[in-house]
Motif scaffolding. Structure first.
Motif, short mmCIF file in Angstrom:
data_model
loop_
_atom_site.label_atom_id
_atom_site.label_comp_id
_atom_site.label_asym_id
_atom_site.label_seq_id
_atom_site.Cartn_x
_atom_site.Cartn_y
_atom_site.Cartn_z
N PHE A 178 -60.74 1.77 38.38
CA PHE A 178 -61.25 2.27 37.33
C PHE A 178 -61.73 1.25 36.38
CE2 PHE A 178 -58.64 6.19 38.43
CZ PHE A 178 -59.52 7.15 38.06
N ASN A 179 -61.19 0.10 36.25
CA ASN A 179 -61.98 -0.77 35.39
C ASN A 179 -63.28 -1.06 35.67
OD1 ASN A 179 -59.33 -0.91 33.87
ND2 ASN A 179 -58.95 -3.15 34.48
N ILE A 180 -63.69 -1.36 36.96
CA ILE A 180 -65.00 -1.36 37.44
C ILE A 180 -65.82 -0.27 37.22
CG2 ILE A 180 -66.41 -1.82 39.42
CD1 ILE A 180 -64.16 -3.47 40.73
N ILE A 181 -65.47 0.89 37.48
CA ILE A 181 -66.10 2.27 36.97
C ILE A 181 -66.64 2.20 35.48
CG2 ILE A 181 -66.09 4.72 36.86
CD1 ILE A 181 -64.51 4.67 39.59
N ILE A 182 -65.42 1.91 34.61
CA ILE A 182 -65.60 1.76 33.26
C ILE A 182 -66.66 0.85 32.77
CG2 ILE A 182 -64.69 1.22 31.15
CD1 ILE A 182 -61.98 2.42 32.21
N GLY A 183 -66.60 -0.45 33.60
CA GLY A 183 -67.93 -1.27 33.24
C GLY A 183 -69.13 -0.83 33.62
N PHE A 184 -69.28 -0.14 34.56
CA PHE A 184 -70.54 0.38 35.03
C PHE A 184 -71.04 1.63 34.14
CE2 PHE A 184 -69.72 -1.40 39.46
CZ PHE A 184 -70.65 -2.45 39.26
N LEU A 185 -70.20 2.48 33.73
CA LEU A 185 -70.60 3.46 32.79
C LEU A 185 -70.86 3.22 31.19
CD1 LEU A 185 -68.17 6.43 34.08
CD2 LEU A 185 -70.41 6.24 34.51
N VAL A 186 -70.52 2.11 30.73
CA VAL A 186 -70.70 1.71 29.55
C VAL A 186 -72.06 1.76 28.99
CG1 VAL A 186 -71.13 -0.77 30.05
CG2 VAL A 186 -69.92 0.02 27.74
N ALA A 192 -72.06 11.25 27.24
CA ALA A 192 -71.63 10.26 28.42
C ALA A 192 -70.74 9.49 27.79
CB ALA A 192 -72.73 9.31 28.76
N LEU A 193 -70.60 9.43 26.28
CA LEU A 193 -69.58 8.59 25.67
C LEU A 193 -68.23 9.19 25.69
CD1 LEU A 193 -68.81 6.04 23.91
CD2 LEU A 193 -69.71 7.32 21.95
N VAL A 194 -68.35 10.46 25.43
CA VAL A 194 -66.77 11.42 25.44
C VAL A 194 -66.22 11.36 26.84
CG1 VAL A 194 -65.99 13.71 25.26
CG2 VAL A 194 -67.63 12.91 23.57
N PHE A 195 -67.01 11.62 27.82
CA PHE A 195 -66.70 11.26 29.15
C PHE A 195 -66.04 9.94 29.44
CE2 PHE A 195 -67.65 10.35 33.82
CZ PHE A 195 -66.76 11.43 34.30
N TYR A 196 -66.80 8.96 29.00
CA TYR A 196 -66.38 7.63 29.08
C TYR A 196 -65.16 7.16 28.44
CZ TYR A 196 -66.33 2.44 28.18
OH TYR A 196 -66.26 1.00 28.39
N LEU A 203 -62.79 9.60 28.03
CA LEU A 203 -61.75 10.36 28.77
C LEU A 203 -61.35 9.49 29.93
CD1 LEU A 203 -63.17 14.06 28.70
CD2 LEU A 203 -61.21 13.30 27.23
N ILE A 204 -62.15 8.72 30.69
CA ILE A 204 -61.90 8.00 31.97
C ILE A 204 -60.91 6.76 31.31
CG2 ILE A 204 -62.70 6.24 33.50
CD1 ILE A 204 -65.13 8.32 33.93
N LEU A 205 -61.27 6.36 30.24
CA LEU A 205 -60.58 5.09 29.61
C LEU A 205 -59.19 5.71 29.25
CD1 LEU A 205 -61.43 2.26 28.47
CD2 LEU A 205 -61.66 3.24 26.19
N ILE A 206 -59.14 6.98 28.73
CA ILE A 206 -57.64 7.11 28.28
C ILE A 206 -56.88 7.26 29.72
CG2 ILE A 206 -56.12 9.05 27.49
CD1 ILE A 206 -58.53 9.47 25.50
N PHE A 207 -57.30 7.97 30.87
CA PHE A 207 -56.93 8.02 32.10
C PHE A 207 -56.68 6.79 32.42
CE2 PHE A 207 -56.94 8.88 36.68
CZ PHE A 207 -56.00 9.83 36.67
N SER A 208 -57.16 5.82 32.63
CA SER A 208 -57.01 4.50 33.07
C SER A 208 -55.90 3.94 32.43
CB SER A 208 -58.19 3.65 32.94
OG SER A 208 -58.10 2.28 33.50
N MET A 209 -55.91 4.12 30.73
CA MET A 209 -54.60 3.41 30.23
C MET A 209 -53.22 4.24 30.59
SD MET A 209 -56.43 3.24 26.45
CE MET A 209 -54.87 2.74 25.58
N ILE A 210 -53.36 5.35 30.98
CA ILE A 210 -52.03 6.07 31.50
C ILE A 210 -51.64 5.67 32.80
CG2 ILE A 210 -51.19 8.22 32.48
CD1 ILE A 210 -52.88 9.98 30.53
N LEU A 211 -52.56 5.17 33.71
CA LEU A 211 -52.26 4.63 34.88
C LEU A 211 -51.64 3.08 34.61
CD1 LEU A 211 -55.39 5.31 37.23
CD2 LEU A 211 -52.97 6.18 37.31
N GLU A 212 -52.44 2.54 33.72
CA GLU A 212 -51.66 1.17 33.28
C GLU A 212 -50.32 1.11 32.85
OE1 GLU A 212 -54.93 -1.17 31.62
OE2 GLU A 212 -56.17 -1.13 33.37
N GLY A 213 -50.07 2.24 32.15
CA GLY A 213 -48.91 2.33 31.40
C GLY A 213 -47.90 2.60 32.40
N CYS A 214 -48.08 3.35 33.62
CA CYS A 214 -47.20 3.86 34.57
C CYS A 214 -47.05 2.24 35.17
CB CYS A 214 -47.74 4.73 35.47
SG CYS A 214 -48.03 6.28 34.87
N LEU A 215 -48.16 1.78 35.35
CA LEU A 215 -48.00 0.24 36.18
C LEU A 215 -47.06 -0.82 35.27
CD1 LEU A 215 -48.37 -1.83 38.58
CD2 LEU A 215 -50.73 -2.21 37.32
#
Length: 279
Positions: free
Chosen positions: A78-86, A95-99, A101-113
């Motif tokens: 997800f971090n690599i995908i975020i870097g390519f979508l920026v 695209a910024l709104v979609f970006y 949303l992916i950022l928030i989902f990635s933060m949820i995953l990292e919170g679980c980690l």
């Protein structure tokens, strides 16, 4: 021909707003590039834990440790995908709104980690104190995965047994050929060959339990240190990634709001364009 009205104060505000929006976009680009580096670190760390230290995983019975490795892989992608979508997010509001949303989902995953690493950090010592001696006494030689994991641990950690070499049970037999039958200790091998100090371990090399021949220290401290270091690496990388996600989310929201303000603060934009058609 009517003169086109000039709105100088409004133009100055627009220039300041566009300058601020451009600054947010540049900061967003920089933070996203850092997130790509963090994503590569996630994948490298997960690969190290799975491919190079994966032989120890059967000895760690908690599902938290395995979940940490799986989540590290997901966070890295997800971090690599975020870097390519920026780049698309900077130039396009949808695209910024979609970006974001992916950022928030990635933060949820990292919170679980973070939750899994922190939770297992508090319980792994008690778990290994119970599970490792039990695996050595009850499962070694009966389950292939546990046997291979213990052999790998003893060779890599230069250790033998859980707390010491004599954790391995020494066989006793009853000799019926003596005048009075009694139990005697025979010279038989009772520790695995993986306890040998020799670089090239041959079959039966652990027949002698001399301190010059086998390792005497136990493997429990080695396994605890291994799990402790791995959890700390995961927690550190995840904490750094979460911090960058917060900055990235802040700059992305700023860029989105500034672009909205640019549209709202220019009520004469369409009028100016229409008037220029008559020039």
């Amino acid at each position: 021909m009517r003169p086109v009205p000039q709105h100088r104060g409004h133009a100055a505000r627009n220039r300041r707003s566009k300058r601020c929006s451009g600054c947010c976009s540049k900061c967003q680009l920089f933070v996203s590039y850092l997130l790509v580096i963090i994503g590569i670190l996630f994948l490298a760390l997960a690969s190290w834990l799975f491919f190079f230290r994966g032989d120890l995983i059967p000895l760690i019975h908690s599902h938290f440790y395995r979940n940490c490795i799986h989540l590290a892989v997901a966070c890295g992608f997800f971090n690599i995908i975020i870097g390519f979508l920026v780049h698309s997010a900077v130039n396009n509001r949808c695209a910024l709104v979609f970006y974001l949303l992916i950022l928030i989902f990635s933060m949820i995953l990292e919170g679980c980690l973070v939750y899994f690493t922190f939770s297992y950090h508090a319980t792994y010592i008690q778990e290994l104190n119970v599970s490792l001696p039990s695996d050595m006494l009850n499962k070694y030689g009966h389950e292939d995965q546990i046997t291979a994991a213990i052999n790998f641990m003893q060779r890599d950690g230069k250790c033998c047994g859980s707390n010491a070499f004599n954790d391995w049970p020494k066989p006793e037999v009853e000799d019926h050929y003596l005048p009075y039958a009694k139990t005697v200790h025979l010279r038989v091998q009772y520790v695995p060959d993986s306890c040998c100090k020799a670089t090239h371990q041959r079959k039966g090399c652990a027949l002698s339990d001399s301190p010059n021949n086998i390792f005497y220290k136990g493997c429990l401290p080695f396994l605890k240190e291994e799990v402790y270091n791995n959890l700390n690496f995961l927690f550190t990388v995840t904490g750094a990634s979460l911090l960058l996600h917060v900055f990235n989310l802040f700059f992305g929201c700023c860029a989105c709001f500034k672009s909205d303000e640019d549209d709202d603060e220019d009520p004469f934009k369409d009028y100016d364009q229409e008037m220029h058609l008559f020039d």
